[in-house]
Design an enzyme around this catalytic site. Structure first.
Site, PDB file in Angstrom:
ATOM      1  CG  HIS A 201      73.940 -32.473 -27.261  1.00  0.00           C
ATOM      2  ND1 HIS A 201      73.037 -33.440 -27.645  1.00  0.00           N
ATOM      3  CD2 HIS A 201      73.543 -31.332 -27.898  1.00  0.00           C
ATOM      4  CE1 HIS A 201      72.148 -32.911 -28.467  1.00  0.00           C
ATOM      5  NE2 HIS A 201      72.429 -31.637 -28.635  1.00  0.00           N
TER       6      HIS A 201
ATOM      7  CG  HIS B  78      73.125 -38.667 -24.211  1.00  0.00           C
ATOM      8  ND1 HIS B  78      72.330 -38.547 -25.328  1.00  0.00           N
ATOM      9  CD2 HIS B  78      72.839 -39.894 -23.702  1.00  0.00           C
ATOM     10  CE1 HIS B  78      71.603 -39.644 -25.474  1.00  0.00           C
ATOM     11  NE2 HIS B  78      71.902 -40.486 -24.505  1.00  0.00           N
TER      12      HIS B  78
ATOM     13  CG  HIS C 146      70.925 -27.431 -26.327  1.00  0.00           C
ATOM     14  ND1 HIS C 146      69.606 -27.722 -26.607  1.00  0.00           N
ATOM     15  CD2 HIS C 146      71.654 -28.042 -27.298  1.00  0.00           C
ATOM     16  CE1 HIS C 146      69.550 -28.479 -27.697  1.00  0.00           C
ATOM     17  NE2 HIS C 146      70.789 -28.681 -28.135  1.00  0.00           N
ATOM     18  CD  GLU C 147      75.309 -27.392 -28.178  1.00  0.00           C
ATOM     19  OE1 GLU C 147      75.640 -28.584 -28.325  1.00  0.00           O
ATOM     20  OE2 GLU C 147      74.459 -26.835 -28.911  1.00  0.00           O
TER      21      GLU C 147
END
Length: 685
Positions: A468, A471, A464-465
């Site tokens: 980010h 991105h 998940h991290e």
């Protein structure tokens, strides 16, 4: 120039920053930013995008980067001295940013810029800037403007206080359990707990409220009394219900004041409430739309959640001799039911997920999917064990990141990605500045010379991290304010992070990133099949839990009177949404850092909103696999498609905030998002 916070020649000098550097560095950088602001707002300074950027943006970027280093160290390596230095500088830094955002001379200069002279990225950044000036009070005058500035400064202080109270209340608690109490708790958790007790010269096992200690107790400890003791300590942290010796950490008054200030700020800006202010810069059009979305999701999930809770109660009565389970029993019952139904436990799975192997597997899939290479790199770091990497494409540097995995005292709980610097074609040098990210987790550390073990939830958190981070790092946008995650609507910013979680459920991915801690054997296929069968175990309950947090947050910032006790509202939301009753003493809102100190105020719904986007985005990969005669997850064949990955990278990751998130999503999917994929992925179709 002996001050490491003033060295912008390369990477931050984390290993050299001392508390005494903070004040002088802020003095210097604030003075330079003030000079730059005076220069660009002078009547004879031309109103051009590049002219303002060359002077003001360069000065404010340096300020932001140095303050980012201080804030980061405050989160991951908190000491009394650093905290004091941070808090001493915080009002001045906040005051400058508040004044900058509301400066009517600068606002006028931006409004005078010829939009026809801007490229597409600059036009989007300019549009955001005008909106942000309005939201920052640039159109206010006189006493209203002055009061608005005071509110911003006070809110910054209160958010920091909330965060400190939450951290200190978590760190302050320790329970030294005896051999009689710890039956059922995993061996590696007990080893770490014993070592911590011995380090303090204490007998027994030191149990704390940090996740690597707290969660295994709740899941595996056979003693309901021990679970209740930790549950009560955890759910009363930083509240009026905590023991008297922890009363100094009570967040009640802090929360009340934060909510009152947000309400006042909203009225000054001409809005009814903070919920309305919050959605201005988001995909959702109104608080009402958000509340309707959440209640619709709750309605669809409720039958599944009611079945989940009925299953747990039946199992507890028939197999655990518990006819009246309490809130602190459900994680334990759930673990036992999962073991019985799917014949495996989290503890069994954890033995296969060693931190180094997981990381190598994560890097492999990212390299394949997004056509990049990840290499070890070197940089000054704040603690031993913090790693640093670079991402390259065709031999060219794309971005870099720090990875800080283990939980420790003085480190804020949870997991997060933050930016160190943003991709930017610098107007002062004409050179491209590549992006750098922090990826921070709170996993168990290695014990006794063995590699650290991660739960499957930890693995998902890491993915998940990293989503980010991708991105932020893979952006191809050159305009600072819309590069990477900058300028992305808050309710769309979770799309790339939640998207990456899907790959944690693919056999082809998992088998390459597992190796048993003792034997080195990969995860057995049979165990994976059980995990997959259990994937949506209690997904109804989990969905309602997220809806509960999200609905509470939005109603707190729209219909709640800040003078009233917010527990009334929380209990009302629980009655509407929850299927498990919380004890009367439960005060989970008092450590709800996302909304009181983490930027998610009236925005916590973003997680569920973005889940719709991310599930639909992942469905594109499933469709590619099906078109190639494979069926993704169920067939055990990977959905990793370089072609679809390239399209996703170009449409969403590389575009960053340079256009509205809906445009980026439609560029990838060819249509607006649909809720169907999310419900299907969570077994609620």
């Amino acid at each position: 120039m002996n001050n490491p916070l003033l060295d912008f020649s390369d990477l931050p000098l984390f290993d050299r920053v001392l508390p005494e550097h903070v004040g002088p560095a802020m003095d210097d950088l604030l003075a330079k930013a003030e000079t730059a602001l005076a220069q660009v707002t002078a009547s004879d300074f031309p109103a051009t995008w590049s002219g303002i950027a060359r002077v003001l943006d360069v000065a404010t970027e340096n300020l932001g980067r140095a303050w980012g280093v201080v804030g980061h160290l405050n989160s991951v390596a908190d000491t009394p001295e650093l905290r004091a230095a941070y808090n001493a500088a915080l009002p001045r830094v906040t005051e400058f940013w508040t004044r900058l955002g509301a400066d009517e001379r600068l606002y006028a200069k931006y409004k005078a810029i010829d939009i026809a002279s801007l490229n597409a990225e600059q036009r989007q950044a300019h549009k955001n800037a005008i909106r942000n000036f309005v939201l920052s009070g640039a159109e206010l005058t006189g006493a209203a403007k002055e009061r608005f500035a005071q509110i911003q400064e006070r809110q910054a202080e209160l958010s920091q206080k909330f965060s400190e109270n939450s951290l200190d209340a978590t760190d302050a608690f320790a329970y030294y359990a005896t051999d009689d109490e710890v039956a059922g708790i995993p061996k590696d958790v007990l080893q770490a707990a014993r070592a911590q007790a011995e380090a303090e010269g204490k007998a027994g096992y030191r149990l704390s409220l940090k996740m690597p200690s707290y969660l295994p107790v709740m899941q595996f400890a056979e003693s309901s009394a021990l679970r209740e003791k930790l549950y009560k300590a955890y759910t009363t942290r930083a509240s009026d219900q905590a023991p008297a010796e922890f009363s100094q950490f009570d967040n009640s008054a802090v929360m009340r004041e934060i909510l009152a200030l947000r309400q006042e700020e909203s009225r000054l800006l001409g809005y009814q409430n903070f919920g309305e202010v919050s959605v201005v810069a988001k995909m959702a059009q109104s608080p009402e739309e958000v509340v309707a979305f959440l209640r619709d999701l709750a309605r669809r999930a409720r039958p599944y959640a009611e079945k989940d809770i009925a299953d747990l109660r039946t199992f507890a009565a028939e197999h655990l001799n518990q006819t009246d389970p309490q809130a602190w029993d459900y994680a334990y019952i759930g673990e036992k039911l999962k073991e019985a139904r799917y014949a495996f436990s989290e503890q069994e799975v954890k033995q296969y997920f060693t931190a180094p192997k997981v990381l190598a597997g994560l890097f492999r899939i990212v390299e394949t999917l997004f056509e990049v290479q990840i290499r070890e790199d070197s940089a000054p770091v704040w603690k031993p064990g913090v790693a640093f990497y670079r991402i390259e494409r065709d031999g060219q540097l794309v971005g870099q990141f720090y990875l800080d995995q283990p939980a420790r005292t003085g480190k804020r709980g949870g997991a997060w990605m933050d930016d160190v610097r943003t991709r930017w074609l610098r107007p002062d040098t004409g050179k491209l500045q590549t992006p750098i990210a922090h990826l921070v987790c709170n996993f168990a550390d290695s014990v006794g010379g063995k590699p650290a073990l991660l739960t499957h939830d930890d693995v998902t958190t890491l993915f998940h991290e990293f989503g980010h981070g991708l991105h932020h790092m893979l952006t191809q946008v050159n305009e600072h304010d819309v590069s990477g995650i900058s300028g992305v609507e808050w309710d769309a910013v979770e799309l790339p992070s939640q998207f990456m979680e899907n790959f944690c459920w693919e056999w082809e991915v998992l088998k390459q990133m597992t190796a048993h801690v003792d034997t080195g054997e990969p995860l057995p296929r049979a165990l994976f099949e059980k995990m997959l069968a259990a994937k949506n175990f209690q997904s109804g309950m989990q969905t309602l839990r997220q809806v509960e947090f999200s609905l509470f947050d939005m109603l707190l910032h729209t219909s709640h009177n800040p003078d009233e006790d917010l527990m009334g509202l929380l209990n009302e939301v629980r009655r509407e949404v929850a299927v498990i009753s919380a004890p009367a003493y439960s005060r989970t809102a008092h450590t709800f850092s996302h909304i009181f100190s983490g930027g998610y105020a009236a925005g916590y719904y973003s997680y569920k909103w973005a889940e719709v986007l991310s599930a639909d985005a992942y469905a594109a990969f499933e469709e590619t696999a099906a078109a190639n005669g494979e069926t993704g997850e169920a067939s055990g064949k990977s959905t990793v498609s370089v072609e679809t990955g390239r399209k996703y990278r170009q449409a969403i990751l590389e575009a960053g905030g340079s256009r509205p998130a809906m445009e980026s999503f439609k560029a990838f999917r060819g249509r607006e998002p649909s809720l169907d994929a999310l419900l299907r992925h969570q077994g609620m179709a």
